[in-house]
Every structure is written in structure tokens, then in C-alpha cells.
Design a protein around this motif. Sequence first.
Motif, short mmCIF file in Angstrom:
data_model
loop_
_atom_site.label_atom_id
_atom_site.label_comp_id
_atom_site.label_asym_id
_atom_site.label_seq_id
_atom_site.Cartn_x
_atom_site.Cartn_y
_atom_site.Cartn_z
N GLU A 180 -42.00 -12.14 102.61
CA GLU A 180 -41.94 -11.32 103.80
C GLU A 180 -43.13 -10.31 103.77
O GLU A 180 -43.07 -9.37 102.63
CB GLU A 180 -40.74 -10.84 104.32
CG GLU A 180 -40.82 -10.25 105.59
CD GLU A 180 -40.82 -11.07 106.63
OE1 GLU A 180 -40.54 -12.57 106.60
OE2 GLU A 180 -41.26 -10.81 107.82
N ALA A 181 -44.21 -10.20 104.57
CA ALA A 181 -45.40 -9.50 104.20
C ALA A 181 -45.31 -8.01 105.34
O ALA A 181 -44.82 -8.29 106.38
CB ALA A 181 -46.40 -10.17 104.54
N PHE A 182 -45.78 -6.94 104.95
CA PHE A 182 -45.70 -5.77 105.58
C PHE A 182 -47.18 -5.09 105.58
O PHE A 182 -47.45 -4.73 104.30
CB PHE A 182 -44.64 -4.85 105.18
CG PHE A 182 -43.02 -5.50 105.24
CD1 PHE A 182 -42.52 -5.10 106.44
CD2 PHE A 182 -42.65 -6.27 104.42
CE1 PHE A 182 -41.24 -5.72 106.45
CE2 PHE A 182 -41.45 -6.87 104.41
CZ PHE A 182 -40.59 -6.54 105.45
N TRP A 183 -47.73 -4.92 106.34
CA TRP A 183 -49.00 -4.24 106.57
C TRP A 183 -49.03 -2.85 106.71
O TRP A 183 -48.55 -2.60 107.81
CB TRP A 183 -50.26 -4.94 107.03
CG TRP A 183 -51.37 -4.33 107.34
CD1 TRP A 183 -52.26 -3.75 106.17
CD2 TRP A 183 -52.23 -3.96 108.58
NE1 TRP A 183 -53.23 -3.15 106.78
CE2 TRP A 183 -53.32 -3.50 108.35
CE3 TRP A 183 -51.89 -4.38 109.89
CZ2 TRP A 183 -54.26 -3.10 109.22
CZ3 TRP A 183 -52.82 -3.85 110.65
CH2 TRP A 183 -53.87 -3.42 110.44
N HIS A 185 -49.12 1.59 105.53
CA HIS A 185 -48.05 2.72 104.87
C HIS A 185 -46.96 2.94 105.89
O HIS A 185 -45.70 3.20 105.65
CB HIS A 185 -48.66 3.77 104.32
CG HIS A 185 -48.80 4.95 105.71
ND1 HIS A 185 -49.68 4.55 106.51
CD2 HIS A 185 -48.23 5.86 106.24
CE1 HIS A 185 -49.86 5.39 107.43
NE2 HIS A 185 -48.78 6.03 107.42
N ASP A 186 -47.43 2.69 107.19
CA ASP A 186 -46.45 2.78 108.54
C ASP A 186 -45.61 1.73 108.70
O ASP A 186 -44.73 1.68 109.78
CB ASP A 186 -47.26 3.12 109.64
CG ASP A 186 -48.58 2.47 110.00
OD1 ASP A 186 -48.40 1.07 109.38
OD2 ASP A 186 -49.46 2.71 110.63
N ARG A 187 -45.57 0.70 107.81
CA ARG A 187 -44.36 -0.24 107.66
C ARG A 187 -43.42 0.04 106.61
O ARG A 187 -42.31 -0.94 106.35
CB ARG A 187 -44.76 -1.71 107.52
CG ARG A 187 -45.70 -2.19 108.89
CD ARG A 187 -44.63 -2.47 110.02
NE ARG A 187 -45.28 -2.67 110.99
CZ ARG A 187 -46.07 -1.89 111.95
NH1 ARG A 187 -46.17 -0.62 111.66
NH2 ARG A 187 -46.70 -2.37 113.28
N ASP A 189 -41.01 1.91 106.65
CA ASP A 189 -39.69 2.14 107.44
C ASP A 189 -38.98 0.48 107.49
O ASP A 189 -37.80 0.28 107.31
CB ASP A 189 -39.55 2.64 108.73
CG ASP A 189 -40.56 2.24 109.74
OD1 ASP A 189 -41.43 1.13 109.44
OD2 ASP A 189 -40.64 2.69 110.82
N GLN A 190 -39.83 -0.38 107.66
CA GLN A 190 -39.37 -1.71 107.84
C GLN A 190 -39.04 -2.31 106.35
O GLN A 190 -38.27 -3.11 106.01
CB GLN A 190 -40.35 -2.61 108.55
CG GLN A 190 -40.35 -2.11 110.08
CD GLN A 190 -41.33 -3.16 110.97
OE1 GLN A 190 -41.08 -4.60 110.54
NE2 GLN A 190 -41.66 -2.78 112.07
N TRP A 194 -35.47 -3.81 105.11
CA TRP A 194 -35.79 -5.33 104.56
C TRP A 194 -35.01 -4.96 103.13
O TRP A 194 -34.16 -6.22 102.76
CB TRP A 194 -37.17 -5.68 104.45
CG TRP A 194 -37.12 -7.20 104.46
CD1 TRP A 194 -37.03 -8.15 103.32
CD2 TRP A 194 -37.30 -8.16 105.58
NE1 TRP A 194 -37.26 -9.46 103.45
CE2 TRP A 194 -37.32 -9.37 104.93
CE3 TRP A 194 -37.32 -8.14 106.93
CZ2 TRP A 194 -37.37 -10.66 105.77
CZ3 TRP A 194 -37.34 -9.19 107.67
CH2 TRP A 194 -37.67 -10.47 106.94
#
Lengths: 200, 200
Positions: A180-183, A185-187, A189-190, A194
Motif C-alpha cells: 500500500e503506497a502513500f505519497w 509527508h502529508d499522508r 496520518d494515513q 494503516w
Amino acid sequence: MPTPIDFYFDFSSPYGYIASHKIDALAAKYGREAAWRPFLLGVAFKATGQTPLPQIPIKGDYARRDMERTARFHGVKYRQPSRFPIASVSPTRAFYWLNATDPQRAKLLARALYAAYFSEDVDISNAENTIAVAAGLGLSADDVRAAINDQATKDLTRREVDKAVAAGAFGSPYIVIEGEAFWGHDRLDQVERWLATGGF
Amino acid sequence: MPTPIDFYFDFSSPYGYIASHKIDALAAKYGREAAWRPFLLGVAFKATGQTPLPQIPIKGDYARRDMERTARFHGVKYRQPSRFPIASVSPTRAFYWLNATDPQRAKLLARALYAAYFSEDVDISNAENTIAVAAGLGLSADDVRAAINDQATKDLTRREVDKAVAAGAFGSPYIVIEGEAFWGHDRLDQVERWLATGGF
């Protein structure tokens, strides 16, 4: 111990720099480690047809202001580098050379390189400046210089950058947790939710 | 009462839709109002040379997944529209026509249009669908149809879109507090601190 989460970043990325202050503590909070994986945004941009932020009209002006404000917001020491962005080949090579034998020390090197570039305006695209930062950590300048110019280090770096782009890293930071990818710094929180919940 | 904060968004923007669920409460918490100012990202993209997200290789695939996950993260009902992105001229015209006489009702219309597009897969680029959504709020379908096609509404909409682009809106949402700009629903944390502290 579960598998590490992947932390892809470019040494020339302010948002990667900001995330670098948080990622290890965030991972550790959930019993995880972060594997630091620098890559070259320039290579990724060829795959996506993207342009470095400062070259984009209007958005580039916004970005410069946002970088400084976002660093203040997160309490991260930041000084806009005189040269920005830079080619981050030298620091990336130095990192992977050290990472092959001592990943924990390679993280210290990455932190020192980021701090030099984003808080002291040291142009780490210049190999001698990267070497000086490494020497400041007690590494032999001659060893680092030889490593940066060694074909084996160049090949290793190329393989790692190719792996990052193959993993989908199109921007920095780019964090992957079991696919699962998150792009951005503002992710984070997600990323945290996760890690806490196993996915949502 | 202090001046309103400006909330620029495109009716085709998932991140604008997510922010639309939060911006009024956030502003009210600090004694402010949010002035809703829809604009056309397509016009802004001409100024910046940007491309709609879905058309960008790799990043577009990520974005689609991120939109759905981010809506879940924020507890916002979301269903990826069959047609995406869309030209949002009709809903934008309907909004500014109503906003000229009743800004509070125009907000209700904007919310209803966003909900129709992003949770019920209604293609609001089709003028008749925009009109039906407005009729659902008790507006006269004939009045809305006439307004959307009225040259005065077209001119008003063009002026507002030009003002948005002149204010620097290159993406959606784009929030401005006394000249300080914040791009993205993921800057609402900074928006909040800015409202709370007067700037940082």
C-alpha cells in the motif's frame, strides 16, 4: 518482527526531509522499522513526464513558500538551499555503499546529508561536500570518495533507483506498507492509521 | 466579523469535495466564514502547463487509489465517478447565478452537486443533471436552465474563474487567508493553525 515499511525519498526533496524526522518514530510506535531507500526523482520524472516543482509556473512559487511554512509547522529546521533542486547522485551512492554493510549508520549519514543540504545550505550534489559530511560522522573521506566512484556502487545505486521506480515511487517521500503506497509527508496520518489498524 | 477566508475548488475535484465537508466548521471555529469560489481547473492548467491527474502515468494510478482511501480516512462518502474528470462549467455557472442573490443557498447547491457527482455517480457536467440537482433543492428547473444559458451568467462565471486563477489557484482545493495560500485538503491542519495564531 514484521517486515519493514519502505521509505523512499530523494535527497533533494524538502518533503522527504520533513518526513525523515518522523518516519522512524512512527514505525517504531507500531513495532516496525523503516527501510530508508533514497532514489532519484529525475529518473522517476522521466517515467511520468513530470517537471521539478520550481519549474512549474505559479505552482512553483507556491511550493517554495509551502516548503518553508510546512517545515515551520512541523518544527523542522529549514533553510531554503541556494541551489534547488539538485542532482542527488553522490549522496545516494554514498548511502547505498554504507547501507550494504551498516544500515543503521547509513541512516545517520542520510540524516546528516539532509541536514547539511536543508539547514546549512551545503550543496551535497558536489561529491566533495557529500564526502565531507560523511567524514564528519567518522567515515574515511578516502573510502567514501573511492566508493562513490566505484563501478560496483554505481551499479548498486542504479539497481536501487530502478527498484524504487518499479515500486511506483513517482514523488518524495513515498512510503509503502505491504504494497500500500502513500505519497507525501502529508499522508503520514494515513500511514499511522494503516499501521495501527492493518488497513482501512 | 473578519473577512471571509476564500475556498476555491473545482466541482470535479475529489480533494475539493473532501475539503467541502470541513471548511465551514473550521472557519466557524475561529469566528470566520468561508466564501465558496468554484473555478475551472482546466483554465488554471493552461496557465501552469499541468495535466489532469488521471492522465499522468503512474501518478494517475496512485491518485485514483488515494482519492478513495482518503475519503474513507476522513469518513466522507465517496464513489469514484464513472466519468472523471469532467468539465464543471454547468455546475459552476449554476452556483454563481444563485450566489449573486443567496450565497447560503448557493453553498447548499454546491454541496448537493458535489454529493451527486462523488457519491451517486451523477454526471454534473451534463447541464440537465445540474438542473435536476438544483430542482431537488426547490429551485425552478426552468430558472436554472435559463440562467446557465444566460450570457450574464456566463460572463459572471468567467470573471470569477479569472479572479481565482489571478489569486493563484492552480489546484483544488485552494484556500486563501488574507493573502496566505494553502493548496490541498491536506493543508487544513496548517489552515487551522493559521486561523488560530494569525500566522506562523
